[in-house]
Enzyme design. Sequence first.
Site, PDB file in Angstrom:
ATOM      1  N   LYS B 107      87.269  90.762  70.226  1.00 41.70           N
ATOM      2  CA  LYS B 107      87.403  91.823  69.221  1.00 41.70           C
ATOM      3  C   LYS B 107      88.152  93.331  68.497  1.00 41.70           C
ATOM      4  O   LYS B 107      88.180  93.790  68.520  1.00 41.70           O
ATOM      5  CB  LYS B 107      85.846  93.124  69.808  1.00 41.70           C
ATOM      6  CG  LYS B 107      86.639  92.988  71.178  1.00 41.70           C
ATOM      7  CD  LYS B 107      85.024  93.281  72.594  1.00 41.70           C
ATOM      8  CE  LYS B 107      84.760  92.305  72.679  1.00 41.70           C
ATOM      9  NZ  LYS B 107      84.372  91.805  74.124  1.00 41.70           N
ATOM     10  N   GLU B 192      87.095  97.452  82.543  1.00 44.17           N
ATOM     11  CA  GLU B 192      88.654  96.395  82.627  1.00 44.17           C
ATOM     12  C   GLU B 192      89.495  97.190  82.682  1.00 44.17           C
ATOM     13  O   GLU B 192      89.859  97.956  83.613  1.00 44.17           O
ATOM     14  CB  GLU B 192      88.830  96.965  80.958  1.00 44.17           C
ATOM     15  CG  GLU B 192      87.724  96.454  79.945  1.00 44.17           C
ATOM     16  CD  GLU B 192      87.926  95.382  79.526  1.00 44.17           C
ATOM     17  OE1 GLU B 192      89.079  94.192  79.564  1.00 44.17           O
ATOM     18  OE2 GLU B 192      87.500  94.731  78.458  1.00 44.17           O
ATOM     19  N   ASP B 203      87.489  99.712  73.511  1.00 44.16           N
ATOM     20  CA  ASP B 203      86.180  98.857  73.319  1.00 44.16           C
ATOM     21  C   ASP B 203      85.350  98.890  72.725  1.00 44.16           C
ATOM     22  O   ASP B 203      85.046  97.689  71.429  1.00 44.16           O
ATOM     23  CB  ASP B 203      86.018  97.544  74.798  1.00 44.16           C
ATOM     24  CG  ASP B 203      84.716  97.197  74.644  1.00 44.16           C
ATOM     25  OD1 ASP B 203      85.340  95.807  73.974  1.00 44.16           O
ATOM     26  OD2 ASP B 203      83.215  97.200  74.998  1.00 44.16           O
ATOM     27  N   LYS B 207      83.766  96.798  68.069  1.00 41.85           N
ATOM     28  CA  LYS B 207      83.073  96.976  68.218  1.00 41.85           C
ATOM     29  C   LYS B 207      82.599  97.517  67.043  1.00 41.85           C
ATOM     30  O   LYS B 207      81.883  96.424  66.076  1.00 41.85           O
ATOM     31  CB  LYS B 207      82.148  95.960  68.785  1.00 41.85           C
ATOM     32  CG  LYS B 207      82.730  95.614  70.013  1.00 41.85           C
ATOM     33  CD  LYS B 207      81.291  95.688  71.606  1.00 41.85           C
ATOM     34  CE  LYS B 207      82.044  95.153  73.116  1.00 41.85           C
ATOM     35  NZ  LYS B 207      81.817  94.857  73.851  1.00 41.85           N
TER      36      LYS B 207
END
Lengths: 428, 428
Positions: B107, B192, B203, B207
């Site tokens: 992504k 992460e 993150d 997306k």
Amino acid sequence: MTTPLRLGIAGLGTVGVGVVKIVRQKANLLAERTGRPVVITAVSARSRDKDRGVNLSDYAWEDDPVALAKRDDVDVFVELMGGHDGPAKDATEAALAAGKDVVTANKAMLAHFGQELAIAAEDAGRVIRFEAAVAGGIPVIKALTEGLAGNQVSRVMGVMNGTCNYILTRMQDSGLPYEDVFQEASDLGYLEADPNLDVGGIDAGHKLALLSSIAFGTQVNFDGVELEGIQRISIEDIHQAAELGYKIKLLGVAQMTGRGLEQRMSPCLVPEDSPLGQLKGGTNMVVIEGDAVEQIVLRGPGAGEGPTASAVMGDVCDIARGFRLATFGAPAQGLQKAKVAQSNSPAPYYLHLTLEDKPGALAKIATVLGDNGVSIDRMRQTRHNNTNAPVLIVTHKTTRAALDLAVTAMKDTGVMVNDPVALRIETV
Amino acid sequence: MTTPLRLGIAGLGTVGVGVVKIVRQKANLLAERTGRPVVITAVSARSRDKDRGVNLSDYAWEDDPVALAKRDDVDVFVELMGGHDGPAKDATEAALAAGKDVVTANKAMLAHFGQELAIAAEDAGRVIRFEAAVAGGIPVIKALTEGLAGNQVSRVMGVMNGTCNYILTRMQDSGLPYEDVFQEASDLGYLEADPNLDVGGIDAGHKLALLSSIAFGTQVNFDGVELEGIQRISIEDIHQAAELGYKIKLLGVAQMTGRGLEQRMSPCLVPEDSPLGQLKGGTNMVVIEGDAVEQIVLRGPGAGEGPTASAVMGDVCDIARGFRLATFGAPAQGLQKAKVAQSNSPAPYYLHLTLEDKPGALAKIATVLGDNGVSIDRMRQTRHNNTNAPVLIVTHKTTRAALDLAVTAMKDTGVMVNDPVALRIETV
């Protein structure tokens, strides 16, 4: 690739009109997305003169859908007439024989004749697509055949008849009995001409048979679906289930077992805090369980002009893009008949009994259950003001076969006022 | 068509191993469904010697992913290394230049370089597919680009970072403060390497930018996503929201407005009885609203070996079947840059203020809100045992711009102990 994709639409009811609107209003968007113009060249319906609120003057008219299906200027025959055989099937066969692809919303036709039509499509090198036939606007056929193609599916479940879910939800919200809410639904035009298609579970059963075939790679087998409608669900059952933490849904379940393929469409209890339990009104939901993906839940409108036309257009766009997929996701000639298994996976059951209010009645029932290996998780006799005693029992996990034996034996005890209501509590 | 489709897999972490397992264990199923064998010919990862629990001896090994991407015996380069640039991007570019299709779960790379990579793919006549990059096992890219291709999408929303949803859910269930639950998540390996990617919303923002591009047919623009993390959400906010009937979620929303494209990823209040409000733990959910389909809700696991590998394999099967779709659903050369609109669609807001406990403090705040055109729906001062007074306000619908002006003015009143928490109440 600028050759237009030319549609011939048979059936100009709600869905057909919805498709016409999308094609007319979104010509640029569709061309941009698919890489070619998508156009309508011809239409067919029962009455030419009816005002449908859309301009049909650009399109050739055919009185006969079979003639429409064969037209040289049609690439895709869009079948939106309905009816499990008759003109819809004749025209679909004619379209395939004439080398046309077919897009249809006709669950009844495919549930009954899916395998033979898939073979006919394969022989003709054509495709049949039917996203609109199952769960309205939810792209569930696509999810199963394409998105989840890397999965061995273990179970597919769904609430796929919006009318039944409306009736059950409305009973719960209003406290009104089944008969009253059924009448409301009828007055609102929610019911099929033959209401048994809805409340008897037949329409939803058609959809389950289609999902089953795709999920398990077997020939569609509607006759293998165990059907039970919602006609016997009382407002008392709904209230009692709620007190136990459950909702009652007309739930379709298809699962592959060591004994074969189980397919059932029946009223079930599901936990009220599960996605299925929270589903209200006419909304549909499909739950897919696969070995890799674990569980996917898809929710959306199960019917209506826009949602169903959206599903039809998804199929049309796939064809415009050159995506060619076997009708049931794998070559029809290779599909096997599934071994039909009686629906007997163990589950807890909800039992609603009405007993004569006399000493020892409850003991007799408890004994019969025990004798048949059905053990009781919870039991309660609810308040009553007459000579009959309503009794609720939640069993531990048992099989339907054991439960049926117990129910048969109960009838010989002489304390039962009427047939018990026995509903599966589905693990979701 | 019996030519095998040959995969080269770069990256053998959790997802890579999951893909290897599916290809090895389901050879027959994949061949049946796609019409051709799907095989792995070569793999690449950092360490050759690591025991990954799968047999890799049948596959050629490459230390260098770029070398893997260029191999003559690879048709599809499966990029599962991660990292928004560096080796992942180099290898992806090399694969396209060498005429390979690409399947990726990356992504970050696509959020930053999606447009240039899509152009490169188009120039090479190849495809990039990335179902696994968004919402794990949920086939949402497919639903948007294909199933809903007949729709003009108006809004896409989603909870797409399982770790944040885990943290928020766990705070609510346990009553523990953010710091403790963050540490738990860290100990469990949920975060992460750079936790800010998760809890800072980055993150999930990646997306959202991908979904946005597909939904609205615009160039992917991660810089246009307004990002706000969950780090400032207190257990008190969670409790207060619950009392008002809401849950707090890190929610991404992309919507096309008359002013341009709004994209925001921020903690929001959603009704507790909505599908989004009911989402617990690491599960993801995407809500798509289109003019025809109304609203579709997709729910499933957002990460993990099986679900992510399932998404990768969906893309691989599409390529095996010959389905070729532009990266973002329409030709990349034709995608326009969206006009970026500041996120200003009116909504009610939740305000959590801490005031000095002195006469007139509340009146000053109320006046400031009124002066800036923000009207109050509900206000309450909660119980407190010290010299600071916590105040909760739910506003009527207002714009973020008006609210920000009011918040700035509040700071000049001299009664604020710290910066207020202002959370949008999203209509879902």
